[in-house]
Design a protein around this motif. Structure first.
Motif, short mmCIF file in Angstrom:
data_model
loop_
_atom_site.label_atom_id
_atom_site.label_comp_id
_atom_site.label_asym_id
_atom_site.label_seq_id
_atom_site.Cartn_x
_atom_site.Cartn_y
_atom_site.Cartn_z
N UNK A 121 0.83 -1.21 0.00
CA UNK A 121 0.00 0.00 0.00
C UNK A 121 0.87 1.26 0.00
N UNK A 122 1.90 1.28 0.83
CA UNK A 122 2.77 2.45 0.85
C UNK A 122 3.59 2.54 -0.43
N UNK A 123 3.95 1.41 -0.97
CA UNK A 123 4.71 1.40 -2.22
C UNK A 123 3.93 1.98 -3.39
N UNK A 124 2.60 1.86 -3.35
CA UNK A 124 1.77 2.37 -4.44
C UNK A 124 1.74 3.90 -4.49
N UNK A 125 2.26 4.54 -3.45
CA UNK A 125 2.35 6.01 -3.46
C UNK A 125 3.61 6.48 -4.19
N UNK A 126 4.55 5.59 -4.44
CA UNK A 126 5.77 5.90 -5.20
C UNK A 126 6.44 7.19 -4.70
N UNK A 127 6.66 7.24 -3.41
CA UNK A 127 7.22 8.44 -2.81
C UNK A 127 8.65 8.74 -3.26
N UNK A 128 9.34 7.73 -3.78
CA UNK A 128 10.71 7.94 -4.24
C UNK A 128 10.77 8.42 -5.68
N UNK A 129 9.66 8.41 -6.37
CA UNK A 129 9.63 8.77 -7.79
C UNK A 129 9.81 10.29 -7.94
N UNK A 130 10.74 10.76 -8.77
CA UNK A 130 10.94 12.21 -8.97
C UNK A 130 9.69 12.93 -9.46
N UNK A 131 8.91 12.25 -10.31
CA UNK A 131 7.69 12.89 -10.83
C UNK A 131 6.68 13.13 -9.71
N UNK A 132 6.53 12.17 -8.80
CA UNK A 132 5.62 12.33 -7.68
C UNK A 132 6.14 13.43 -6.75
N UNK A 133 7.42 13.46 -6.52
CA UNK A 133 8.00 14.50 -5.67
C UNK A 133 7.71 15.90 -6.23
N UNK A 134 7.84 16.06 -7.54
CA UNK A 134 7.57 17.36 -8.16
C UNK A 134 6.08 17.72 -8.03
N UNK A 135 5.22 16.74 -8.21
CA UNK A 135 3.78 16.99 -8.10
C UNK A 135 3.38 17.36 -6.69
N UNK A 136 4.15 16.93 -5.71
CA UNK A 136 3.87 17.27 -4.31
C UNK A 136 4.49 18.61 -3.91
N UNK A 137 5.10 19.31 -4.86
CA UNK A 137 5.71 20.61 -4.61
C UNK A 137 6.86 20.52 -3.61
N UNK A 138 7.68 19.50 -3.76
CA UNK A 138 8.83 19.29 -2.88
C UNK A 138 10.12 19.33 -3.68
N UNK A 139 11.18 19.87 -3.07
CA UNK A 139 12.48 19.79 -3.73
C UNK A 139 13.07 18.40 -3.47
N UNK A 140 14.24 18.15 -4.03
CA UNK A 140 14.83 16.81 -3.94
C UNK A 140 15.07 16.38 -2.50
N UNK A 141 15.68 17.27 -1.71
CA UNK A 141 16.01 16.91 -0.33
C UNK A 141 14.75 16.71 0.51
N UNK A 142 13.79 17.62 0.37
CA UNK A 142 12.55 17.50 1.14
C UNK A 142 11.77 16.25 0.76
#
Length: 441
Positions: A121-142
């Motif tokens: 379930x947590x893996x389906x959020x793909x939190x490590x994916x750069x595209x998801x990180x950008x969509x969440x308005x986060x920089x790389x470190x955050x």
């Protein structure tokens, strides 16, 4: 300590999983994930938004199911990659996540975190994916920080639910990983240190230079589950500092017993942070015993410090005797110089006062008398008495001055009066002195 490598079938399956990967997310999938996580907090200021997003992710992780499917299930933990294996090619990167997955697939009684319902379930959020990180308005470190925090929360719960063998797919703990900061401490705090088993051998390069006893100690699962060998910066937490094993310092210790004491002392420090007081007492007692045995077998620090003092104390009388001998020699030399000077002065005075001798066989003309003219009388000096012809022998040290006999001074010990030399004997008559030609006279 030798360790059987993983079966070739596991390695091949892990390679296949790594090549397949998770597949690339579609823009629609990325948008769906971001909308789910940003709902209700998207309009908050950046820092407040980030904090609320962290809380939401941790809440999601805490709700996930990571229970054991059956009581005999063993749990796999992974970190970094597999390197020392006969079937791994030079330069090949085979990540441990895929090795753990392949092993769990082959062994029905083994699970790994990403394979549990909660992990999926947590893996389906793909939190490590750069595209998801950008969509969440986060920089790389955050983005990486929040992803790590969410998986750490799930890993802690996963470790808490582990009851049987904990299989660590890693060569060593790295303080920058969830395995070191969360999973291993949770297992230790729950009294499960003895169920940890490392699936990879320790790095051979880090065991080089140690005696067999120390190599065996560093290869033990319980030691590897508490310590690490990676340098850290000032921002490191107390656990990272307490568990750091400096291999260079350890190699410098002279005996296997001293090295063992140093390793166990670090383990005691980690146990103290874990709250494992029984282990602290046991480890501390062994450390004290080892060091007491070392002190009994070798000179203690106090004895080593006293040794130079003893040697110095033995050298003091010798130095004093040498100084006294030198001082006495200087006194004697000074006396000799004074005596020679006094003899020379006496001689010079007498040569001035006494008439010059007349060589034997010559005559001395007396001055004419004024009152009565008379023929000049030629007189010849009378010979000296036989007893006076041979002067008394002088001291050998001062026999270089003919006709003078000197009595040497006496050297008086320090603290006593100094005796003045006796007056020199009277010089022999001039006739005896006239036969000495060594002085050019």
């Amino acid at each position: 300590m030798s360790q059987e490598p993983l079966p070739v079938e596991i390695i091949d399956d892990a390679r296949a999983r790594q090549r397949a990967g998770d597949g690339e997310l579609t823009p629609a999938q990325v948008k769906k994930i971001a909308r789910q996580l940003r709902e209700g907090i998207a309009q908050l200021p950046p820092e407040q938004y980030k904090e609320k997003l962290r809380e939401r992710l941790r809440e999601i992780a805490s709700e996930q199911d990571v229970e054991l499917p059956h009581p005999d299930t063993r749990s796999a933990f992974w970190s970094y990659k597999l390197e020392e294996h006969p079937d791994i090619g030079v330069g090949e990167d085979l990540y441990s996540m895929h090795v753990a997955a392949a092993y769990a697939e082959a062994e029905e009684s083994v699970r790994y975190l990403e394979g549990t319902p909660g992990g999926k379930a947590l893996g389906e959020l793909h939190l490590w994916d750069p595209a998801v990180r950008t969509a969440l308005k986060l920089d790389k470190d955050s983005g990486r920080e929040l992803a790590g925090d969410a998986w750490s929360a799930l890993s802690q719960k996963y470790a808490t639910r582990t009851e049987n063998e904990a299989l660590f797919f890693m060569a060593e703990l790295n303080p920058g990983t969830v395995a070191y900061q969360t999973e291993a401490p949770q297992l230790r705090e729950d009294g499960k240190l003895d169920i940890i088993r490392f699936m990879y051998p320790p790095p051979s390069t880090k065991l080089e230079g140690f005696p067999p006893e120390t190599q065996e100690l560093l290869s033990r699962d319980a030691v590897r589950a508490q310590l690490h060998t990676f340098a850290y910066d000032e921002k490191a937490n107390e656990l990272t500092k307490a568990g750091y094993l400096n291999l260079d310092v350890l190699r410098s210790l002279p005996t296997p017993e001293a090295q063992r004491a140093a390793v166990l002392e670090l383990c005691a420090g980690v146990a103290r942070l874990d709250g494992r007081e029984a282990d602290v007492e046991k480890l501390t007692e062994e450390v004290l015993t080892l060091r007491a045995e070392q002190e009994a077998a070798a000179p203690g620090i106090e004895a080593q410090e006293q040794q130079p003092q003893k040697e110095q104390a033995q050298q003091v009388p010798q130095a004093q005797e040498a100084r006294q001998t030198q001082a006495a020699q200087e006194v004697r030399e000074a006396q000799e110089v004074r005596e020679v000077r006094e003899v020379r002065e006496v001689r010079e005075v007498r040569e001035v006062r006494e008439p010059q001798p007349t060589p034997a066989g010559h005559t001395t003309l007396a001055p004419p008398t004024v009152s009565t003219p008379a023929p000049v009388t030629v007189s010849t000096p009378a010979p000296a008495p036989a007893a006076a012809a041979t002067p008394a022998p002088a001291s050998p040290a001062f026999n270089f001055m003919p006709g003078v006999t000197v009595t040497p001074k006496q050297v008086v010990p320090a603290g006593h009066g100094v005796l003045r030399p006796t007056e020199p004997e009277q010089a022999p008559p001039a006739a005896a002195k006239a036969h000495d030609t060594d002085m050019g006279m």
